[in-house]
Design an enzyme around this catalytic site. Structure first.
Site, PDB file in Angstrom:
ATOM      1  N   GLN A 181       9.247 -21.242  -5.852  1.00 21.24           N
ATOM      2  CA  GLN A 181       9.214 -20.066  -4.982  1.00 21.24           C
ATOM      3  C   GLN A 181       8.584 -20.341  -3.693  1.00 21.24           C
ATOM      4  O   GLN A 181       7.462 -20.382  -3.424  1.00 21.24           O
ATOM      5  CB  GLN A 181       8.383 -19.099  -5.529  1.00 21.24           C
ATOM      6  CG  GLN A 181       8.783 -17.458  -4.813  1.00 21.24           C
ATOM      7  CD  GLN A 181       7.930 -16.557  -5.200  1.00 21.24           C
ATOM      8  OE1 GLN A 181       6.834 -16.517  -5.026  1.00 21.24           O
ATOM      9  NE2 GLN A 181       8.541 -15.365  -5.450  1.00 21.24           N
TER      10      GLN A 181
ATOM     11  N   TYR B  82       5.927 -10.384   2.369  1.00 21.47           N
ATOM     12  CA  TYR B  82       5.795 -11.355   3.150  1.00 21.47           C
ATOM     13  C   TYR B  82       6.875 -11.573   3.994  1.00 21.47           C
ATOM     14  O   TYR B  82       7.432 -10.607   4.286  1.00 21.47           O
ATOM     15  CB  TYR B  82       5.703 -12.631   2.188  1.00 21.47           C
ATOM     16  CG  TYR B  82       4.584 -12.445   1.055  1.00 21.47           C
ATOM     17  CD1 TYR B  82       3.163 -12.375   1.797  1.00 21.47           C
ATOM     18  CD2 TYR B  82       4.825 -12.197  -0.249  1.00 21.47           C
ATOM     19  CE1 TYR B  82       2.038 -12.091   0.734  1.00 21.47           C
ATOM     20  CE2 TYR B  82       3.511 -11.799  -1.114  1.00 21.47           C
ATOM     21  CZ  TYR B  82       2.250 -11.958  -0.494  1.00 21.47           C
ATOM     22  OH  TYR B  82       1.034 -11.625  -1.410  1.00 21.47           O
TER      23      TYR B  82
ATOM     24  N   ARG C 246       2.283 -11.551 -16.166  1.00 28.07           N
ATOM     25  CA  ARG C 246       0.861 -11.527 -16.715  1.00 28.07           C
ATOM     26  C   ARG C 246       0.863 -11.985 -18.268  1.00 28.07           C
ATOM     27  O   ARG C 246      -0.133 -12.706 -18.574  1.00 28.07           O
ATOM     28  CB  ARG C 246       0.249 -10.009 -16.521  1.00 28.07           C
ATOM     29  CG  ARG C 246      -0.033 -10.035 -15.060  1.00 28.07           C
ATOM     30  CD  ARG C 246      -0.663  -8.526 -14.911  1.00 28.07           C
ATOM     31  NE  ARG C 246       0.722  -7.563 -14.899  1.00 28.07           N
ATOM     32  CZ  ARG C 246       0.630  -6.321 -14.644  1.00 28.07           C
ATOM     33  NH1 ARG C 246      -0.377  -5.668 -14.551  1.00 28.07           N
ATOM     34  NH2 ARG C 246       1.717  -5.854 -14.536  1.00 28.07           N
TER      35      ARG C 246
HETATM   36  C1  LIG Z   1      -2.151 -13.162 -10.583  1.00 28.85           C
HETATM   37  C2  LIG Z   1      -0.825 -12.825 -10.179  1.00 28.85           C
HETATM   38  C3  LIG Z   1      -0.064 -13.606  -9.086  1.00 28.85           C
HETATM   39  C4  LIG Z   1       1.080 -13.273  -8.463  1.00 28.85           C
HETATM   40  N1  LIG Z   1       1.677 -14.114  -7.666  1.00 28.85           N
HETATM   41  C5  LIG Z   1       2.959 -13.597  -7.015  1.00 28.85           C
HETATM   42  C6  LIG Z   1       3.725 -14.681  -6.285  1.00 28.85           C
HETATM   43  O1  LIG Z   1       3.123 -15.722  -5.931  1.00 28.85           O
HETATM   44  N2  LIG Z   1       5.003 -14.456  -5.943  1.00 28.85           N
HETATM   45  C7  LIG Z   1       5.608 -13.152  -6.307  1.00 28.85           C
HETATM   46  O2  LIG Z   1       6.783 -12.977  -6.045  1.00 28.85           O
HETATM   47  N3  LIG Z   1       4.936 -12.307  -7.018  1.00 28.85           N
HETATM   48  C8  LIG Z   1       3.533 -12.541  -7.578  1.00 28.85           C
HETATM   49  N4  LIG Z   1       3.146 -11.703  -8.534  1.00 28.85           N
HETATM   50  C9  LIG Z   1       3.772 -10.682  -8.968  1.00 28.85           C
HETATM   51  C10 LIG Z   1       4.556 -10.881 -10.322  1.00 28.85           C
HETATM   52  O3  LIG Z   1       5.614 -11.930 -10.219  1.00 28.85           O
HETATM   53  C11 LIG Z   1       5.138  -9.753 -10.926  1.00 28.85           C
HETATM   54  O4  LIG Z   1       6.173  -9.085 -10.289  1.00 28.85           O
HETATM   55  C12 LIG Z   1       4.098  -8.814 -11.696  1.00 28.85           C
HETATM   56  O5  LIG Z   1       2.842  -9.224 -12.021  1.00 28.85           O
HETATM   57  C13 LIG Z   1       4.646  -7.661 -12.422  1.00 28.85           C
HETATM   58  O6  LIG Z   1       4.905  -8.287 -13.552  1.00 28.85           O
HETATM   59  P1  LIG Z   1       4.100  -8.390 -14.892  1.00 28.85           P
HETATM   60  O7  LIG Z   1       3.922  -7.043 -15.445  1.00 28.85           O
HETATM   61  O8  LIG Z   1       4.999  -9.044 -15.925  1.00 28.85           O
HETATM   62  O9  LIG Z   1       2.929  -8.894 -14.832  1.00 28.85           O
HETATM   63  C14 LIG Z   1       1.952 -12.006  -9.218  1.00 28.85           C
HETATM   64  C15 LIG Z   1       1.403 -11.364 -10.056  1.00 28.85           C
HETATM   65  C16 LIG Z   1       0.081 -11.787 -10.594  1.00 28.85           C
HETATM   66  C17 LIG Z   1      -0.491 -10.981 -11.452  1.00 28.85           C
END
Ligand SMILES: Cc1cc2nc3c(=O)[nH]c(=O)nc-3n(C[C@H](O)[C@H](O)[C@H](O)COP(=O)(O)O)c2cc1C
Length: 360
Positions: free
Chosen positions: A98, A180, A315
């Site tokens: 990414q 971003y 997550r």
């Molecule tokens: C610890 C953490 C770091 C994340 N870092 C990024 C990232 O670097 N780039 C991005 O587009 N989204 C990032 N996200 C968002 C996740 O990709 C995702 O959209 C969000 O956690 C919801 O999905 P989930 O319910 O499966 O956790 C991050 C989320 C978490 C929890």
């Protein structure tokens, strides 16, 4: 409708199934943004994902995100990523990088001396930056990008994409979500420009289209994905008429025929539905589930409703390295531990075991 366990072709990417690992910033690179053995182990443990999308990786020193974020703009960083991609491929996986630029969410403490964060306009975000492990500080007023800055940044994305392929990645995903730099150009409150990169919706999508075109020209449209989070509000982004902006963007992307669009759903289900309708290619969705992690039933429902071709989990992939097999077999899921998300070492990162049935 296909199930989560049917294969998928998206551009030049072939996924054996549709359970995708969403990008997660974990801040385990060294001070020079070089991924080490721990990161290689972490990603290789998750090689059973249909596709791994890495954490946000900066394309340039000026685009620096949090402390511990890896980059793809020095020879050492590229060599570090080679170890990661080799480990993932040896374990049978597929991985895209990414590519990200923090724009106005960057902080001068982590930028080269004298460099101010760059942004479409000199508007401070009501957000914060992680400048040291566990330390969050307010963002500062960025410097409005000149046309030369814009052209140089487009080149930085293309160069980082070329570096990613050289490092063995199967493709790249451009970070157009979550407030971003690309999203800052799309948003009304962060883009006050009156030149051809601002003003109306056509102006606000121009920078994103140019980055996509430059990256597609560098590494192939079939290896290029784009993540968007329409009207998510993340990092203080305000979008007044997202339906018009994202509709126009979908048209521009159709002309480029990139590999996939990765949508971060927000509370308004109409925007992902609009993108699904206007965009002709593959869609990976990251469902809106409130504060809860994306769960398998919601993921399956998105495919059943034909709102997406694949679903990304963040997550649950942090806590369940073998997530696809757990979903397939109905095994219990380990709950994620937010205390280990950012910074730290192996704890909560590489020390999570695959599920073992009780009778084994
Ligand atoms: C610890 C953490 C770091 C994340 N870092 C990024 C990232 O670097 N780039 C991005 O587009 N989204 C990032 N996200 C968002 C996740 O990709 C995702 O959209 C969000 O956690 C919801 O999905 P989930 O319910 O499966 O956790 C991050 C989320 C978490 C929890």
């Amino acid at each position: 409708m296909p199930s989560l366990f049917d294969p998928l072709t998206a551009g030049a990417l072939t996924l054996p199934h549709r359970v995708v690992m969403a990008p997660m910033t974990r801040n385990r690179a060294d001070a020079a943004g070089v991924p080490g053995a721990l990161m290689a182990e972490y990603y290789a443990q998750r090689a059973s994902a249909g596709l791994i999308i890495t954490e946000g990786v900066r394309v340039s020193a000026a685009g620096h995100g949090p402390v511990g974020q890896p980059g793809l703009h020095t020879a050492e960083q590229i060599a570090g990523w080679k170890r990661v991609t080799e480990a993932v491929h040896a374990a049978g996986g597929r991985i895209v990088a990414q590519l990200s630029h923090h724009g106005r969410i960057a902080h001068p403490d982590l930028l080269p001396a004298g460099v101010r964060p760059l942004a479409p306009s000199a508007v401070t975000a009501l957000s914060d930056a992680r400048t040291a492990p566990g330390v969050l500080v307010d963002t500062v007023e960025p410097r409005e990008m000149t046309p030369a800055d814009i052209a140089a940044t487009v080149r930085d994305f293309a160069a980082a994409a070329t570096a990613a392929i050289g490092a063995g990645f199967d493709g790249v995903e451009l970070q157009g979500a979550n407030g971003y730099l690309l999203h800052q150009f799309l948003s009304d409150n962060s883009n006050l420009r009156e030149d051809s990169y601002g003003g109306d919706a056509a102006g606000r999508v121009r920078f994103v289209s140019e980055v996509v075109a430059a990256v597609a020209a560098a590494v192939g449209a079939g290896r290029t994905g784009l993540r968007l989070s329409p009207a998510s509000g993340y990092n203080d982004t305000v979008e007044k008429d997202p339906a018009t902006t994202y509709g126009l963007l979908a048209d521009a992307l159709n002309a480029q025929a990139i590999a996939y669009l990765h949508i971060v759903e927000g509370p308004d289900p109409e925007l992902p539905a609009l993108l699904r309708e206007r965009w002709a290619g593959a869609v990976i969705t990251n469902p809106f589930t409130g504060d809860d992690p994306t769960d398998p039933a919601t993921a399956a429902a998105r495919l059943d409703a034909d709102l997406a071709d694949a679903v990304s989990f963040a997550r649950y992939f942090s806590a369940n390295p073998d997530l696809p097999e757990r979903i397939r077999s109905g095994a219990p899921l380990t709950e994620p531990d937010p205390d280990t998300f950012h910074d730290g070492e192996a704890a909560g990162y590489t020390d999570l075991a695959a599920h073992r049935p009780a009778n084994v």
